[in-house]
Design a protein around this motif. Structure first.
Motif, PDB file in Angstrom:
ATOM      1  N   ASP A  54      57.377 -23.270  31.215  1.00 16.72           N
ATOM      2  CA  ASP A  54      56.940 -24.151  32.301  1.00 16.72           C
ATOM      3  C   ASP A  54      56.884 -23.408  33.638  1.00 16.72           C
ATOM      4  O   ASP A  54      55.938 -23.575  34.405  1.00 16.72           O
ATOM      5  CB  ASP A  54      57.865 -25.364  32.413  1.00 16.72           C
ATOM      6  N   MET A  55      57.895 -22.576  33.910  1.00 17.71           N
ATOM      7  CA  MET A  55      57.903 -21.794  35.161  1.00 17.71           C
ATOM      8  C   MET A  55      56.737 -20.809  35.190  1.00 17.71           C
ATOM      9  O   MET A  55      56.080 -20.640  36.215  1.00 17.71           O
ATOM     10  CB  MET A  55      59.228 -21.030  35.312  1.00 17.71           C
ATOM     11  N   PHE A  56      56.484 -20.181  34.056  1.00 16.38           N
ATOM     12  CA  PHE A  56      55.395 -19.211  33.947  1.00 16.38           C
ATOM     13  C   PHE A  56      54.055 -19.881  34.239  1.00 16.38           C
ATOM     14  O   PHE A  56      53.252 -19.379  35.031  1.00 16.38           O
ATOM     15  CB  PHE A  56      55.422 -18.613  32.534  1.00 16.38           C
ATOM     16  N   ASN A  57      53.813 -21.045  33.621  1.00 19.87           N
ATOM     17  CA  ASN A  57      52.540 -21.734  33.840  1.00 19.87           C
ATOM     18  C   ASN A  57      52.469 -22.368  35.222  1.00 19.87           C
ATOM     19  O   ASN A  57      51.377 -22.540  35.771  1.00 19.87           O
ATOM     20  CB  ASN A  57      52.285 -22.759  32.731  1.00 19.87           C
ATOM     21  N   GLU A  58      53.589 -22.693  35.796  1.00 17.20           N
ATOM     22  CA  GLU A  58      53.616 -23.186  37.185  1.00 17.20           C
ATOM     23  C   GLU A  58      53.164 -22.065  38.121  1.00 17.20           C
ATOM     24  O   GLU A  58      52.413 -22.287  39.062  1.00 17.20           O
ATOM     25  CB  GLU A  58      55.023 -23.662  37.538  1.00 17.20           C
ATOM     26  N   TRP A  59      53.616 -20.844  37.844  1.00 16.66           N
ATOM     27  CA  TRP A  59      53.227 -19.680  38.636  1.00 16.66           C
ATOM     28  C   TRP A  59      51.711 -19.466  38.553  1.00 16.66           C
ATOM     29  O   TRP A  59      51.052 -19.266  39.563  1.00 16.66           O
ATOM     30  CB  TRP A  59      53.992 -18.450  38.142  1.00 16.66           C
ATOM     31  N   PHE A  60      51.166 -19.530  37.330  1.00 20.71           N
ATOM     32  CA  PHE A  60      49.724 -19.395  37.165  1.00 20.71           C
ATOM     33  C   PHE A  60      48.986 -20.544  37.855  1.00 20.71           C
ATOM     34  O   PHE A  60      47.903 -20.353  38.400  1.00 20.71           O
ATOM     35  CB  PHE A  60      49.332 -19.326  35.682  1.00 20.71           C
ATOM     36  N   GLY A  61      49.566 -21.730  37.826  1.00 21.47           N
ATOM     37  CA  GLY A  61      48.967 -22.877  38.508  1.00 21.47           C
ATOM     38  C   GLY A  61      48.842 -22.642  40.004  1.00 21.47           C
ATOM     39  O   GLY A  61      47.838 -23.024  40.625  1.00 21.47           O
ATOM     40  N   ASN A  62      49.827 -21.990  40.589  1.00 19.11           N
ATOM     41  CA  ASN A  62      49.758 -21.671  42.016  1.00 19.11           C
ATOM     42  C   ASN A  62      48.670 -20.645  42.311  1.00 19.11           C
ATOM     43  O   ASN A  62      48.023 -20.706  43.359  1.00 19.11           O
ATOM     44  CB  ASN A  62      51.116 -21.193  42.526  1.00 19.11           C
ATOM     45  N   ILE A  63      48.455 -19.720  41.398  1.00 18.85           N
ATOM     46  CA  ILE A  63      47.342 -18.768  41.547  1.00 18.85           C
ATOM     47  C   ILE A  63      46.014 -19.529  41.512  1.00 18.85           C
ATOM     48  O   ILE A  63      45.111 -19.270  42.314  1.00 18.85           O
ATOM     49  CB  ILE A  63      47.388 -17.688  40.441  1.00 18.85           C
ATOM     50  N   VAL A  64      45.907 -20.479  40.595  1.00 12.68           N
ATOM     51  CA  VAL A  64      44.675 -21.268  40.458  1.00 12.68           C
ATOM     52  C   VAL A  64      44.394 -22.067  41.730  1.00 12.68           C
ATOM     53  O   VAL A  64      43.239 -22.232  42.119  1.00 12.68           O
ATOM     54  CB  VAL A  64      44.758 -22.189  39.212  1.00 12.68           C
ATOM     55  N   ILE A  65      45.431 -22.539  42.391  1.00 12.90           N
ATOM     56  CA  ILE A  65      45.242 -23.260  43.657  1.00 12.90           C
ATOM     57  C   ILE A  65      44.538 -22.356  44.666  1.00 12.90           C
ATOM     58  O   ILE A  65      43.605 -22.784  45.348  1.00 12.90           O
ATOM     59  CB  ILE A  65      46.603 -23.758  44.196  1.00 12.90           C
ATOM     60  N   TRP A  66      44.962 -21.110  44.734  1.00 11.71           N
ATOM     61  CA  TRP A  66      44.320 -20.169  45.666  1.00 11.71           C
ATOM     62  C   TRP A  66      42.907 -19.811  45.222  1.00 11.71           C
ATOM     63  O   TRP A  66      42.018 -19.624  46.058  1.00 11.71           O
ATOM     64  CB  TRP A  66      45.189 -18.927  45.845  1.00 11.71           C
ATOM     65  N   ILE A  67      42.703 -19.717  43.912  1.00  8.12           N
ATOM     66  CA  ILE A  67      41.346 -19.454  43.407  1.00  8.12           C
ATOM     67  C   ILE A  67      40.417 -20.599  43.792  1.00  8.12           C
ATOM     68  O   ILE A  67      39.267 -20.375  44.201  1.00  8.12           O
ATOM     69  CB  ILE A  67      41.352 -19.235  41.874  1.00  8.12           C
ATOM     70  N   SER A  68      40.891 -21.836  43.688  1.00  4.46           N
ATOM     71  CA  SER A  68      40.046 -22.981  44.039  1.00  4.46           C
ATOM     72  C   SER A  68      39.733 -22.982  45.534  1.00  4.46           C
ATOM     73  O   SER A  68      38.615 -23.324  45.939  1.00  4.46           O
ATOM     74  CB  SER A  68      40.689 -24.302  43.609  1.00  4.46           C
ATOM     75  N   THR A  69      40.690 -22.582  46.354  1.00  5.49           N
ATOM     76  CA  THR A  69      40.447 -22.477  47.797  1.00  5.49           C
ATOM     77  C   THR A  69      39.389 -21.418  48.078  1.00  5.49           C
ATOM     78  O   THR A  69      38.453 -21.652  48.858  1.00  5.49           O
ATOM     79  CB  THR A  69      41.761 -22.128  48.537  1.00  5.49           C
TER      80      THR A  69
END
Length: 177
Positions: A12-27
């Motif tokens: 869950d922590m690992f995918n949360e980290w990737f999720g934060n990267i995706v937030i920046w990609i969407s920006t």
């Protein structure tokens, strides 16, 4: 039980980290699209590289964000009956769906995309379009990576639902849904 709960939390922590990267990609994608629209309609100029960058970013967004979406239970689901079920019945349905569909499909995509990605790396594939982006193989490598993340999140989902089913919800404390 503690060990499998710890594995679930690490995934869950690992995918949360990737999720934060995706937030920046969407920006970044929003900024690129705004730039493209402005240059195209205000200055009457267009760039193949910018247009390709838009869909490359969208590809990364979709592939790397799927596991994060699954982790937060934000994927598309038809909840006609599911919402009315008890927590344990939902856990049974999620376990069956994960074992029969999510995990096998993720493994299938990872396995079948292997040669696709390797060949792309070997030829250092870029855009076939004049003025297009080089390094298309990086985007193609996001296919097995994204499905590996989904596979991991499927394992976490299995563990979570197993703990619910066996009445060991105390091991879910501190984990994010």
């Amino acid at each position: 039980m503690k060990l499998i709960a710890k594995i679930m939390k690490i995934i869950d922590m690992f995918n949360e980290w990737f999720g934060n990267i995706v937030i920046w990609i969407s920006t970044l994608m929003v900024l690129v699209v705004c730039y493209d629209v402005t240059t195209r309609y205000v200055f009457n100029k267009s760039s193949v590289a910018v247009q390709e960058l838009e869909w490359h970013l969208f590809g990364f967004l979709f592939l790397l964000g799927a596991a994060y979406t699954l982790k937060h239970d934000r994927h598309v689901r038809v909840d006609v009956f599911y919402d009315k079920l008890t927590e344990k019945k939902k856990a049974v349905i999620d376990i069956i769906g994960t074992l029969l569909f999510l995990i096998p499909f993720s493994i299938l995509v990872i396995y079948t995309s292997k040669n696709f990605v390797i060949n792309s790396f070997l030829i250092k594939e870029g855009s076939p379009n004049p003025g297009g982006l080089p390094y298309r193989f990086i985007l193609k490598s996001a296919i097995p990576v994204g499905f590996f993340l989904v596979l991991l999140q499927g394992i976490s989902l299995l563990i979570r639902n197993f703990l619910i089913l066996t009445g060991k919800k105390e091991y879910l404390e501190g984990s994010q849904k």
